[in-house]
Design a protein around this motif. Structure first.
Motif, PDB file in Angstrom:
ATOM      1  N   ALA A  47      24.777 -10.356 -41.864  1.00 51.36           N
ATOM      2  CA  ALA A  47      25.909  -9.633 -41.280  1.00 51.36           C
ATOM      3  C   ALA A  47      25.440  -8.401 -40.522  1.00 51.36           C
ATOM      4  O   ALA A  47      25.972  -8.060 -39.457  1.00 51.36           O
ATOM      5  CB  ALA A  47      26.893  -9.233 -42.377  1.00 51.36           C
ATOM      6  N   VAL A  48      24.422  -7.720 -41.046  1.00 53.11           N
ATOM      7  CA  VAL A  48      23.904  -6.519 -40.390  1.00 53.11           C
ATOM      8  C   VAL A  48      23.227  -6.866 -39.064  1.00 53.11           C
ATOM      9  O   VAL A  48      23.370  -6.150 -38.069  1.00 53.11           O
ATOM     10  CB  VAL A  48      22.913  -5.791 -41.321  1.00 53.11           C
ATOM     11  N   HIS A  49      22.513  -7.982 -39.029  1.00 56.03           N
ATOM     12  CA  HIS A  49      21.684  -8.294 -37.857  1.00 56.03           C
ATOM     13  C   HIS A  49      22.335  -9.274 -36.877  1.00 56.03           C
ATOM     14  O   HIS A  49      21.806  -9.481 -35.781  1.00 56.03           O
ATOM     15  CB  HIS A  49      20.340  -8.854 -38.324  1.00 56.03           C
ATOM     16  N   VAL A 110      43.834   5.017 -28.416  1.00 52.65           N
ATOM     17  CA  VAL A 110      42.801   4.154 -27.861  1.00 52.65           C
ATOM     18  C   VAL A 110      42.081   3.501 -29.038  1.00 52.65           C
ATOM     19  O   VAL A 110      41.686   4.167 -29.994  1.00 52.65           O
ATOM     20  CB  VAL A 110      41.814   4.924 -26.954  1.00 52.65           C
ATOM     21  N   PHE A 111      41.986   2.173 -28.989  1.00 57.22           N
ATOM     22  CA  PHE A 111      41.256   1.428 -30.010  1.00 57.22           C
ATOM     23  C   PHE A 111      39.810   1.273 -29.561  1.00 57.22           C
ATOM     24  O   PHE A 111      39.538   0.887 -28.421  1.00 57.22           O
ATOM     25  CB  PHE A 111      41.866   0.037 -30.215  1.00 57.22           C
ATOM     26  N   VAL A 112      38.894   1.559 -30.471  1.00 60.30           N
ATOM     27  CA  VAL A 112      37.475   1.331 -30.226  1.00 60.30           C
ATOM     28  C   VAL A 112      37.012   0.279 -31.221  1.00 60.30           C
ATOM     29  O   VAL A 112      37.062   0.494 -32.435  1.00 60.30           O
ATOM     30  CB  VAL A 112      36.655   2.621 -30.396  1.00 60.30           C
ATOM     31  N   VAL A 113      36.606  -0.866 -30.718  1.00 59.96           N
ATOM     32  CA  VAL A 113      36.133  -1.966 -31.563  1.00 59.96           C
ATOM     33  C   VAL A 113      34.611  -1.883 -31.598  1.00 59.96           C
ATOM     34  O   VAL A 113      33.940  -2.164 -30.609  1.00 59.96           O
ATOM     35  CB  VAL A 113      36.600  -3.326 -31.014  1.00 59.96           C
ATOM     36  N   ALA A 114      34.077  -1.465 -32.736  1.00 64.57           N
ATOM     37  CA  ALA A 114      32.651  -1.194 -32.873  1.00 64.57           C
ATOM     38  C   ALA A 114      32.007  -2.205 -33.815  1.00 64.57           C
ATOM     39  O   ALA A 114      32.539  -2.471 -34.893  1.00 64.57           O
ATOM     40  CB  ALA A 114      32.439   0.225 -33.406  1.00 64.57           C
ATOM     41  N   ASP A 115      30.856  -2.721 -33.411  1.00 66.87           N
ATOM     42  CA  ASP A 115      30.191  -3.706 -34.266  1.00 66.87           C
ATOM     43  C   ASP A 115      29.772  -3.119 -35.598  1.00 66.87           C
ATOM     44  O   ASP A 115      29.865  -3.767 -36.636  1.00 66.87           O
ATOM     45  CB  ASP A 115      28.989  -4.336 -33.552  1.00 66.87           C
ATOM     46  N   GLY A 116      29.320  -1.863 -35.615  1.00 66.74           N
ATOM     47  CA  GLY A 116      28.939  -1.225 -36.866  1.00 66.74           C
ATOM     48  C   GLY A 116      27.852  -2.001 -37.582  1.00 66.74           C
ATOM     49  O   GLY A 116      26.906  -2.494 -36.978  1.00 66.74           O
ATOM     50  N   LEU A 117      28.020  -2.156 -38.888  1.00 66.12           N
ATOM     51  CA  LEU A 117      27.016  -2.839 -39.703  1.00 66.12           C
ATOM     52  C   LEU A 117      27.418  -4.261 -40.061  1.00 66.12           C
ATOM     53  O   LEU A 117      26.758  -4.899 -40.882  1.00 66.12           O
ATOM     54  CB  LEU A 117      26.754  -2.033 -40.978  1.00 66.12           C
ATOM     55  N   SER A 118      28.497  -4.750 -39.452  1.00 60.51           N
ATOM     56  CA  SER A 118      28.894  -6.142 -39.696  1.00 60.51           C
ATOM     57  C   SER A 118      29.712  -6.653 -38.519  1.00 60.51           C
ATOM     58  O   SER A 118      30.941  -6.499 -38.491  1.00 60.51           O
ATOM     59  CB  SER A 118      29.704  -6.276 -40.993  1.00 60.51           C
ATOM     60  N   SER A 119      29.038  -7.256 -37.555  1.00 62.88           N
ATOM     61  CA  SER A 119      29.777  -7.862 -36.447  1.00 62.88           C
ATOM     62  C   SER A 119      30.630  -9.023 -36.948  1.00 62.88           C
ATOM     63  O   SER A 119      31.664  -9.348 -36.343  1.00 62.88           O
ATOM     64  CB  SER A 119      28.810  -8.333 -35.362  1.00 62.88           C
TER      65      SER A 119
END
Length: 256
Positions: A47-49, A110-119
């Protein structure tokens, strides 16, 4: 159920994904439990990578009727993102120029969709959550800016995005750090008057958004409550306590 010869913990394991009542083989765990733990660890690492498919997400979000933009953080790749958290909190030079070059128009959210540590969390849960939020946004009469898809991004990146787009509030939908029973948990972070330099104490967070955790409709209700109260009280973070459950209890019909 417990009884002679039965482990009283075994029945409780059916009610939680937590690792309880695992049994033992001598002084060690049974082989099956060891293999299940190894699988859960592998899922968390994957999930991280796993790469963030921003193009696919943009198409799915556009189907909801929202304009989308794609940006990147200053972290050039996944290794830099993991080793330099500070780079994930700032836009790349090209992305900053992209946002600064847009016409300025004040939007409420405003929505920011960020991958973070689990795309994986973002791919699975962002669209259903936005769909559940839409009715609350319409009821609140709030204007929504472009949905910004951010790669190699951390929560604080939303401050720079929100400031660049002159939004009253930034909501960052981000893949949370995977756990051994939840590799696909989505978090939502709300910041009023986003500007670079905001601290985490100035945000509200709704966590563990996923069918096995906080359901989409319930999460949308909480987020809408927080948005409404943030605008009313002119504050997010420690100055705004989430009391949405009290309102939900008043709205729910009595049982019996």
């Amino acid at each position: 159920m417990s009884g002679p010869g039965l482990d009283p913990w075994s029945g409780l394991g059916a009610f939680t994904p937590a690792r309880i009542a695992l049994g033992r083989a001598g002084a060690a765990l049974p082989t099956r439990q060891v293999l299940e733990l190894a699988l859960a660890h592998a899922c968390a690492r994957d999930a991280v990578h796993a790469p963030f498919d921003a193009a696919s997400m943009a198409g799915r979000i556009a189907d909801l009727g929202y304009e989308t933009l794609s940006v990147k953080s200053a972290a050039g790749d996944r290794n830099a993102y993991l080793q330099r958290p500070d780079l994930g909190r700032r836009l790349s030079d090209d992305s900053r120029r992209l946002l600064d070059g847009r016409p300025k128009g004040r939007s409420d959210i405003v929505f920011v969709v960020a991958d973070g540590l689990s795309s994986a969390a973002v791919h699975a849960h962002v669209v259903p959550l936005l769909r559940a939020l839409r009715i609350h946004i319409e009821e609140g009469g709030w204007s929504v800016g472009p949905v910004v898809l951010a790669s190699q991004a951390r929560v604080a990146l939303g401050d720079e995005v929100g400031e660049s787009l002159a939004a009253r509030m930034a909501m960052v939908l981000v893949g949370e750090r995977p756990g051994l029973s939840s590799p696909d948990s989505l978090g939502a972070y709300l910041t009023l008057d986003p500007v670079v330099g905001r601290s985490d104490a100035e945000r509200n967070c709704v966590s563990n958004i996923r069918p096995a955790g906080l359901a989409y409709d319930r999460a949308a209700f909480k987020l809408a409550w927080l948005m409404r109260e943030a605008f009313r009280r002119a504050a997010t973070g420690v100055a705004l306590k989430d009391e949405s459950d009290l309102d939900l209890a008043l709205l729910s019909p009595p049982k019996g």
